[in-house]
Enzyme design. Sequence first.
Site, PDB file in Angstrom:
ATOM      1  N   ALA A  32       9.508  21.721  24.610  1.00 18.70           N
ATOM      2  CA  ALA A  32      10.209  22.243  23.439  1.00 18.70           C
ATOM      3  C   ALA A  32      11.078  23.418  23.839  1.00 18.70           C
ATOM      4  CB  ALA A  32       9.207  22.684  22.375  1.00 18.70           C
ATOM      5  N   ASP A  33      12.126  23.614  23.068  1.00 21.30           N
ATOM      6  CA  ASP A  33      12.963  24.800  23.229  1.00 21.30           C
ATOM      7  C   ASP A  33      13.296  25.298  21.835  1.00 21.30           C
ATOM      8  OD1 ASP A  33      14.504  26.528  25.170  1.00 21.30           O
ATOM      9  OD2 ASP A  33      16.060  26.003  23.724  1.00 21.30           O
ATOM     10  N   THR A  34      13.193  26.599  21.638  1.00 23.06           N
ATOM     11  CA  THR A  34      13.471  27.221  20.346  1.00 23.06           C
ATOM     12  C   THR A  34      14.582  28.236  20.516  1.00 23.06           C
ATOM     13  OG1 THR A  34      11.166  26.952  19.672  1.00 23.06           O
ATOM     14  CG2 THR A  34      12.469  28.570  18.448  1.00 23.06           C
TER      15      THR A  34
END
Length: 187
Positions: A32-34
């Site tokens: 994931a990347d936020t």
Amino acid sequence: MPLGPLRFVAWAARAKAEAVAKEAPGRIVVAADTEVVLHGRIFGKPKDRAEAAAFLRALSGKTHQVYTAIHVIDGRSGRRAKGISRTHVTMRELSPGEITAYVRTGEPQDKAGAYAIQGKGRRLIGSIRGPYDNVVGMPMRLLTRLLGECGIPVPANNPDELQQTSHHPHGKPPASQSIGVGRLRAR
């Protein structure tokens, strides 16, 4: 030409997943990347305290978006799934003293947008519209759906508890929204 915020967050999640999948063939990989976005500008992790303070000054009193992209690779079947979750976050109008005090905690240094809604940073937030767990960095309803698309079932007593709209300006979310997720980082 630089990538826009949605393409960037999707690219970063995919790159992380592929890097880990290369090192762990035959395994299930979730990456994931936020990113925090205001008017098309990406506010990633600040490089130092001065940049953290600048990010907070820019976000103060404004509504921004938090995007989390998830990329799943099932190394056993070769199936892949990807998706993006979005939450609108309104930060309170912050005084210079509040910004300085928060930056001194050290919490902003490893956080997109220079705040952690699950930590002391919750006091900076006026309201949110969308999944709280997305702002933390792992939208569970999206993750559950993507794992299902890869044929990986995830049991849940009540899937609706995994993602809810919340408005918790100064406190912790209800227990049903407090979700801890470990992270594997690609290096």
